[in-house]
Scaffold this motif. Structure first.
Motif, PDB file in Angstrom:
ATOM      1  N   ASN A  40     -31.265  31.061  14.954  1.00 38.44           N
ATOM      2  CA  ASN A  40     -30.980  32.360  14.348  1.00 38.44           C
ATOM      3  C   ASN A  40     -30.274  33.297  15.329  1.00 38.44           C
ATOM      4  OD1 ASN A  40     -32.148  31.571  11.992  1.00 38.44           O
ATOM      5  ND2 ASN A  40     -34.063  32.658  12.321  1.00 38.44           N
ATOM      6  N   SER A  43     -25.313  33.616  16.643  1.00 36.59           N
ATOM      7  CA  SER A  43     -24.286  34.656  16.463  1.00 36.59           C
ATOM      8  C   SER A  43     -24.512  35.823  17.423  1.00 36.59           C
ATOM      9  CB  SER A  43     -24.264  35.157  15.021  1.00 36.59           C
ATOM     10  OG  SER A  43     -25.452  35.830  14.676  1.00 36.59           O
ATOM     11  N   ALA A  73     -22.474  34.413  12.080  1.00 34.73           N
ATOM     12  CA  ALA A  73     -23.370  35.325  11.365  1.00 34.73           C
ATOM     13  C   ALA A  73     -23.161  35.219   9.859  1.00 34.73           C
ATOM     14  CB  ALA A  73     -23.148  36.755  11.839  1.00 34.73           C
ATOM     15  N   GLY A  76     -24.459  31.974   8.510  1.00 34.29           N
ATOM     16  CA  GLY A  76     -25.918  31.945   8.554  1.00 34.29           C
ATOM     17  C   GLY A  76     -26.575  32.913   7.590  1.00 34.29           C
ATOM     18  N   PHE A  78     -26.389  36.227   7.805  1.00 32.34           N
ATOM     19  CA  PHE A  78     -26.783  37.453   8.503  1.00 32.34           C
ATOM     20  C   PHE A  78     -25.664  38.488   8.376  1.00 32.34           C
ATOM     21  CE2 PHE A  78     -28.972  33.970  10.735  1.00 32.34           C
ATOM     22  CZ  PHE A  78     -30.283  34.360  10.526  1.00 32.34           C
ATOM     23  N   GLN A  79     -25.591  39.115   7.194  1.00 34.49           N
ATOM     24  CA  GLN A  79     -24.519  40.077   6.910  1.00 34.49           C
ATOM     25  C   GLN A  79     -24.494  41.214   7.924  1.00 34.49           C
ATOM     26  OE1 GLN A  79     -22.230  39.550   4.422  1.00 34.49           O
ATOM     27  NE2 GLN A  79     -23.285  37.612   4.201  1.00 34.49           N
ATOM     28  N   GLN A  80     -25.684  41.670   8.323  1.00 36.45           N
ATOM     29  CA  GLN A  80     -25.752  42.780   9.270  1.00 36.45           C
ATOM     30  C   GLN A  80     -25.161  42.385  10.625  1.00 36.45           C
ATOM     31  OE1 GLN A  80     -28.218  40.899   8.241  1.00 36.45           O
ATOM     32  NE2 GLN A  80     -29.839  40.674   9.749  1.00 36.45           N
ATOM     33  N   ASN A  81     -25.399  41.155  11.058  1.00 36.36           N
ATOM     34  CA  ASN A  81     -24.838  40.698  12.336  1.00 36.36           C
ATOM     35  C   ASN A  81     -23.322  40.514  12.229  1.00 36.36           C
ATOM     36  OD1 ASN A  81     -27.466  40.679  13.170  1.00 36.36           O
ATOM     37  ND2 ASN A  81     -27.590  38.491  13.554  1.00 36.36           N
ATOM     38  N   TYR A 112     -18.892  43.732   5.080  1.00 33.83           N
ATOM     39  CA  TYR A 112     -20.215  43.177   5.386  1.00 33.83           C
ATOM     40  C   TYR A 112     -21.318  44.229   5.264  1.00 33.83           C
ATOM     41  CZ  TYR A 112     -18.060  38.869   7.108  1.00 33.83           C
ATOM     42  OH  TYR A 112     -17.375  37.688   7.209  1.00 33.83           O
ATOM     43  N   TRP A 116     -24.444  44.152   2.693  1.00 28.12           N
ATOM     44  CA  TRP A 116     -25.799  44.260   3.230  1.00 28.12           C
ATOM     45  C   TRP A 116     -26.564  45.411   2.586  1.00 28.12           C
ATOM     46  CZ3 TRP A 116     -27.586  46.985   8.115  1.00 28.12           C
ATOM     47  CH2 TRP A 116     -28.857  46.561   8.494  1.00 28.12           C
TER      48      TRP A 116
END
Length: 136
Positions: A40, A43, A73, A76, A78-81, A112, A116
């Protein structure tokens, strides 16, 4: 991420060293965690690498790592990343005076953040994009 960026933008060498030392410690810890299988954080590590390379004056490696951070990201989930990586990438490209690519990356960050569910950040970045568009 912020520590490498703070070191890069700081005018005083003592503050640069302080920020860089802390950033390097965090980067080292994240490297260890990813080596132990914490996928995790891949990114996050790529983003830390990008900031490290940007601080070290290695733009080719920095750009490659920023792009890798965004891709990892997003893939994976992880929109925030992906948003943070895109936003940081845009800021770095502005430092390099690569305005068209910076604008593109900023719009990616907006996309993104919107996905999110961060409307305040979307609004702030849209204002920044308007200013950037006027600058070009």
């Amino acid at each position: 991420v912020c520590m490498h960026a703070s070191a890069r933008l700081s005018k005083k060498s003592t503050k640069q060293k302080k920020y860089k030392r802390v950033a390097d410690q965090v980067r080292s810890q994240v490297q260890e965690l990813t080596k132990k299988g914490c996928m995790n954080l891949t990114s996050v590590l790529s983003l830390l690498d990008a900031e490290f390379y940007a601080l070290s004056g290695k733009p080719v490696l920095a750009k490659k790592s920023y792009n890798q951070a965004v891709v990892e990201a997003a893939r994976g989930g992880f929109q925030q990343n992906a948003a943070v990586a895109s936003e940081r990438y845009s800021g770095y490209l502005l430092e390099l005076k690569e305005y068209d690519e910076a604008s593109y990356r900023l719009n990616e960050a907006i996309k993104y953040y919107r996905e999110w569910g961060a409307p305040v950040l979307v609004s702030l970045l849209e204002k920044r994009e308007t200013a950037l568009s006027e600058h070009k």
